[in-house]
Design a protein around this motif. Sequence first.
Motif, PDB file in Angstrom:
ATOM      1  N   TRP A 173      -0.253  -3.321   4.374  1.00 60.97           N
ATOM      2  CA  TRP A 173       1.300  -3.557   4.031  1.00 60.97           C
ATOM      3  C   TRP A 173       2.170  -3.134   5.181  1.00 60.97           C
ATOM      4  O   TRP A 173       1.695  -1.923   5.639  1.00 60.97           O
ATOM      5  N   ASP A 174       3.071  -3.928   5.611  1.00 63.53           N
ATOM      6  CA  ASP A 174       3.894  -3.410   6.902  1.00 63.53           C
ATOM      7  C   ASP A 174       5.153  -3.193   6.467  1.00 63.53           C
ATOM      8  O   ASP A 174       6.093  -3.302   7.271  1.00 63.53           O
ATOM      9  N   GLU A 175       5.322  -2.644   5.454  1.00 58.44           N
ATOM     10  CA  GLU A 175       6.780  -2.369   4.853  1.00 58.44           C
ATOM     11  C   GLU A 175       7.465  -3.780   4.352  1.00 58.44           C
ATOM     12  O   GLU A 175       8.755  -3.536   3.527  1.00 58.44           O
ATOM     13  N   ARG A 176       7.168  -4.898   4.694  1.00 56.11           N
ATOM     14  CA  ARG A 176       7.787  -6.127   4.228  1.00 56.11           C
ATOM     15  C   ARG A 176       6.801  -7.147   3.498  1.00 56.11           C
ATOM     16  O   ARG A 176       7.196  -7.856   2.887  1.00 56.11           O
ATOM     17  N   ASN A 177       5.477  -7.071   4.392  1.00 59.09           N
ATOM     18  CA  ASN A 177       4.746  -8.428   3.785  1.00 59.09           C
ATOM     19  C   ASN A 177       3.056  -7.575   3.581  1.00 59.09           C
ATOM     20  O   ASN A 177       2.884  -6.461   4.276  1.00 59.09           O
TER      21      ASN A 177
ATOM     22  N   GLU B 188      -2.960  -7.706  11.600  1.00 60.64           N
ATOM     23  CA  GLU B 188      -1.251  -7.502  11.418  1.00 60.64           C
ATOM     24  C   GLU B 188      -0.542  -8.748  11.200  1.00 60.64           C
ATOM     25  O   GLU B 188       0.668  -8.680  11.261  1.00 60.64           O
TER      26      GLU B 188
ATOM     27  N   PHE C 188       3.118  -2.963  -4.407  1.00 61.11           N
ATOM     28  CA  PHE C 188       4.177  -3.896  -3.426  1.00 61.11           C
ATOM     29  C   PHE C 188       4.031  -5.177  -4.102  1.00 61.11           C
ATOM     30  O   PHE C 188       4.595  -6.133  -3.412  1.00 61.11           O
TER      31      PHE C 188
ATOM     32  N   VAL D 257       8.526 -10.362  -2.518  1.00 54.76           N
ATOM     33  CA  VAL D 257       7.657 -10.307  -1.659  1.00 54.76           C
ATOM     34  C   VAL D 257       6.981 -11.637  -1.461  1.00 54.76           C
ATOM     35  O   VAL D 257       6.500 -12.414  -2.423  1.00 54.76           O
TER      36      VAL D 257
END
Length: 388
Positions: free
Chosen positions: A210-214, A220, A243, A248
């Motif tokens: 999880w990259d804070e958005r996706n 990555e 998440f 999302v």
Amino acid sequence: MKRVILPARDDWQAQHRAIGFDYFDLASRDGSMYWSEGVAYEFSLKEIERLEDASNELHAMCLDVVADLVKRGNYPDYFHLPRAAIACIEDSWRKQSPMLYGRFDFAYDGQNIKMLEYNADTPTGLLEASVAQWHWLEQVAHIPNRNQFNSIHEALIARWQQLYVQGQHVHFTACQTAGREDWGNLEYLMDTAFQAGLNVHELSIENMGWDERNFVDLAELPISHLFKLYPWEWLWQEEFGAFIRPDVDIDWIEPCWKMLLSNKAILVELWQRHPHHPLLAETHVYDPKQNYQGKWARKPILSREGANIHIVQNNLDCGAASGSFHFAEYDQAGYVMQRWVKTPLHDGMLPTLGLWMVGDECHGMSLREDVFDVIGNDAHFAAHYFVE
């Protein structure tokens, strides 16, 4: 329907391995293996047509239940849905997020068809149902005018093409510690997507990030379309479960609304809406204060592979059904009581039919058999054919 014994093919083991069906020899408790070479079930065309029609009718009934539950926003407690799941269920249903596939399990005595459950989220047995038994049909001798209810492979490729444009990237994931059967099924589905012109990527669920958005893969790169051979109810328990939200940007296959169908509470809802329907077995939420006369199967609301099923006879718990395995985690969400469906044995074996939905249409059948009361994790796969 009848059980027949036929000569084994000379090189059948090598043929299975050549298509990736390398778990055909998984051991069963009786010392034999998963795939039963030389055993098949014969049907008439009329029987196949009835089974196909029953599958399509039941699927439509199930969708009506989902539509009604979402419209009313009323999800009975016995579904045991995580609170966070409800928004995703509703969002995916209202967006008409499409399904890929599913499998009904039927009891069949040659006349009566009864739905036992709907494996609507993570059904396995797909590679052997689609490709392995078709190869068997093409190669076996001494059966004139034979055919097989099986267009699963072609339907899956066509379904992928309906879902995504050519070249779309789709990730496929399962649990790292899952057995070869799960990964064999996952790889087969990847192959059908690849044949449909999609770009496919394999990823264990433990390596999702999880990259804070996706959600992202090990490189990555965002995961925009994800097929998961992993139950929805387990996803919410993962660290990244927090998440999973409607906002999302990720396309889940199967969609979240399938949680309402893969849950055995759907059997209760169907019976309440269609009491005494000829395709349904009477099913209620288990209540230990009730007096259950006759023979019943007590089934966990959330379970797989025939696990944790008890036989109750005249209100007496007779213990675990033969063939059923026990997993403590499946005892956490309550049970349903389904009236026992008696079907005849075939040479001492009890068969259960699997009817495969691809999209909203039934495209094939598979069959598993065992000497036990329940078709559990180590039951045997037998091919089928019909004669016209």
